[in-house]
Design an enzyme around this catalytic site. Structure first.
Site, PDB file in Angstrom:
ATOM      1  N   LYS A 254      15.834  55.889  -5.394  1.00 54.71           N
ATOM      2  CA  LYS A 254      15.673  54.456  -5.606  1.00 54.71           C
ATOM      3  C   LYS A 254      14.239  54.217  -6.055  1.00 54.71           C
ATOM      4  CE  LYS A 254      16.556  49.979  -3.472  1.00 54.71           C
ATOM      5  NZ  LYS A 254      15.510  49.309  -4.245  1.00 54.71           N
ATOM      6  N   ARG A 259      14.647  45.911 -12.134  1.00 54.50           N
ATOM      7  CA  ARG A 259      15.990  46.233 -12.614  1.00 54.50           C
ATOM      8  C   ARG A 259      16.152  45.756 -14.054  1.00 54.50           C
ATOM      9  NH1 ARG A 259      20.981  46.350  -9.560  1.00 54.50           N
ATOM     10  NH2 ARG A 259      22.571  47.275 -10.906  1.00 54.50           N
ATOM     11  N   ARG A 418      27.915  42.195  -4.484  1.00 56.54           N
ATOM     12  CA  ARG A 418      27.133  43.096  -3.661  1.00 56.54           C
ATOM     13  C   ARG A 418      28.142  44.011  -2.993  1.00 56.54           C
ATOM     14  NH1 ARG A 418      21.898  42.991  -2.410  1.00 56.54           N
ATOM     15  NH2 ARG A 418      21.457  40.937  -3.215  1.00 56.54           N
ATOM     16  N   LYS A 424      21.896  51.200   0.043  1.00 56.44           N
ATOM     17  CA  LYS A 424      20.520  51.685  -0.068  1.00 56.44           C
ATOM     18  C   LYS A 424      20.007  52.097   1.303  1.00 56.44           C
ATOM     19  CE  LYS A 424      19.109  46.888  -0.425  1.00 56.44           C
ATOM     20  NZ  LYS A 424      18.487  45.865  -1.259  1.00 56.44           N
TER      21      LYS A 424
END
EC number: 6.5.1.1
Length: 556
Positions: A254, A259, A418, A424
């Site tokens: 990550k 983004r 989502r 994550k």
DNA sequence: TTCCGACAGTGGGGTCGCAAT
DNA sequence: ATTGCGACCCCACTATCGGAA
């Protein structure tokens, strides 16, 4: 390329609690359009009707009731009203932000006696307002706002203020509006939702749907050049938890950057943020990288980040500052060059890949994007393979990255959701800090002390404030801390209650970052309350010194 | 009946750019 | 030149509703 919808986020300044609403039965009028243009002789929805529905929606907590109220209003709306009514009810301005904040709106204007503003007239006035620029613009905008407010009733004024500050707070944003739209038109909610994600815009879908009926939804497909709402991730507290929940999955680094969604159609490349803003002009490196790839038409999902000459990622602050620079992009690019790193592909050569399982999308990605421009990853078969996933996380952190995202191999790309198929995992630090003060909350936290000022001990026996937090508190904690802090209060200016530094609270945070605002030169990133430590005395709280020692790379 | 996914709300810090001072 | 303000970047977490299990 078409203009992009803006999705205003909450602003930092909070609204005042609303006065009890007046009742105002709205309706329609025969008023023509405004601005001296061609007269529009059709029913125009009154702003008062919208304000009234907004109030009714806010007054109920039942989602089904909110949806029914919206559906009723959508059925009443004239086709020409739709492009305005829909965003207004979702708490948004078609014009995006207009540069009007509390400074301008704070001035009280005597309300109009009766409702006569139409929705379209308000829209026309705001468009005019948005066009004002140059010296004196602020004063002119303030004057126009005053004029608009003067034409509005009290209830309309409240609605407009909420709209202009992005604080409609009626408990119904896009997702609820989508349901209402489905109910009003008889289209399946899933189909409407999907069309909105693919269009990146609710009003565009609403206009087509209300004008042409459910058949219009087929028009909304993945189109190169038209951004799609990106898929988001949930959090998991450990790699083991994530892998257990997902089974066979990909564990990916990550990156702590911005983004981006990159569209290429031949020589044309467009770069969009998470909220679909077009930032192509600020990122020439991304355009160049997209043109080098062996494909003519594609849509890629990834992250833009800046690497230092030694190959380590620069801090989020540095990358974000670079991406935010618009005036001298060439200079900014020389000082802080950025690289795109991709992790998904949504479409290629006219094929829509959204519904393919991730394994297949990634195979396409690997064909299109060479290794260094792809996010590093490892594939694990399931819980029996957790150790390898944990080693990958450790290695990723050593390389200076934020953590990992664990992705189910079988999951499609859930645009705009989502989804539970991306998790994550980031390391969490905790500290025991002293509460120095607290701020009175707004909205559902009215009357509760909410936002805590957090301090660490300093060498001279005092405290240095490290930041604030309002996160992690249950209603019970809010009630308890309001009581407790009032006992410790030494001052209350109506906004901030200063207390004796005696209460110790355990706070979780994601990392330390530099700060020009706080005395220690650093602040906590994403601080949230874990629990109160009544067992600890303030003398046992953590010190600035030990905090800086734990984060030597950030220490000033 | 209970569980859980999706949503909205409550705000946080930083940086940039513009207009006012 | 400096300052204030607004727009956007990043983000965590809880409460609630309502459908799924």
């Amino acid at each position: 390329m078409r203009p992009l919808p803006l999705r205003p986020e909450q602003t930092a300044v909070r609204g005042r609690p609303r006065a009890p609403p007046l009742s105002a039965r709205g309706g329609r009028t025969e008023r023509a359009g405004v601005g001296g243009g061609p007269a529009v002789h059709s029913d125009c929805m009154l702003l008062s009707r919208l304000a009234q529905v907004s109030r009714e929606i806010a007054a109920t907590s039942a989602r089904s009731r909110k949806i029914a109220l919206l559906a009723e209003l959508f059925r009443e709306a004239d086709a020409a009203d739709v492009p305005v009514v829909i965003p207004y009810l979702a708490g948004r301005l078609p014009q995006g932000r207009l540069g009007i904040g509390w400074k301008v709106l704070g001035r009280r204007v005597a309300p109009a006696a009766g409702p006569r503003l139409t929705v379209r007239e308000v829209d026309a006035r705001l468009t005019e307002l948005g066009g004002v620029s140059g010296p004196g613009a602020q004063a002119e905008r303030a004057r126009l706002v005053g004029e608009l407010m003067g034409a509005a009733t009290e209830e309309e004024q409240r609605f407009l203020i909420g709209l202009l500050t992005g604080e409609v707070r009626q408990g119904a944003l896009d997702a609820v509006a989508v349901e209402g739209l489905a109910q009003a038109t008889g289209a399946p909610a899933d189909a409407v939702r999907r069309a909105v994600m693919l269009a990146g815009s609710l009003p565009a879908v609403a206009e087509a749907l209300l004008g042409e009926g459910p058949g219009a939804l087929d028009r909304f497909r993945l189109t190169v050049g038209r951004p799609v709402l990106p898929m988001l991730a949930h959090s998991a507290s450990s790699v083991a938890e994530a892998v257990t929940r997902l089974g066979a999955c990909s564990v990916e680094e990550k990156l702590d950057g911005i983004r981006v969604q990159v569209h290429r159609d031949g020589d044309t490349v467009r770069v969009h943020t998470r909220t679909l803003d077009d930032i192509t002009d600020r990122l020439p490196e991304v355009t160049a990288a997209a043109r080098e790839l062996p494909g003519e038409r594609f849509v890629l999902d990834g992250e833009v980040i800046s690497f230092a000459p030694d190959g380590r990622p620069r801090s989020f602050q540095e990358t974000a500052g670079r991406v935010g620079s618009r005036v001298d992009v060439a200079k900014a690019a020389r000082e802080v060059p950025v690289s795109p790193v991709f992790f998904d592909v949504l479409g290629v050569d006219g094929r829509d890949l959204l519904d393919l399982p991730f394994t297949e999308r990634h195979a396409e990605l690997a064909r299109l994007v060479p290794e260094p421009r792809r996010v590093r990853r490892t594939v694990v078969s399931g819980p029996q393979d957790v150790a390898r996933a944990e080693r990958f996380l450790a290695e990723t952190l050593r390389r200076g990255h934020e953590g990992v995202v664990v992705k189910a191999l079988g999951a499609p790309y859930s645009a705009g959701r989502r989804g539970a198929s991306w998790l994550k995992v980031k390391p969490v630090h905790t500290l025991d800090l002293v509460v120095l003060a607290a701020e009175w909350g707004h909205g559902r936290r009215t009357g509760r002390l909410s936002n805590l000022h957090l301090g660490a001990r300093t060498a001279d026996g005092g405290h240095a404030m490290l930041g604030k937090t309002f996160k992690g508190m249950t209603d019970a904690m809010l009630a308890w801390q309001t009581e407790r802090l009032r006992e410790l209060a030494v001052d209350d200016d109506g906004h901030v209650v200063t207390v004796r530094p005696e209460l110790v609270v355990e706070v979780a945070y994601d990392g330390l970052q530099r700060s020009p605002r706080y005395p220690a030169g650093v602040t906590l990133r994403f601080a949230r309350v874990v629990r109160y430590r009544e067992d600890k005395r303030p003398e046992e709280a953590d010190t600035v010194e030990s905090l800086l020692a734990a984060h030597p790379d950030v220490a000033p």
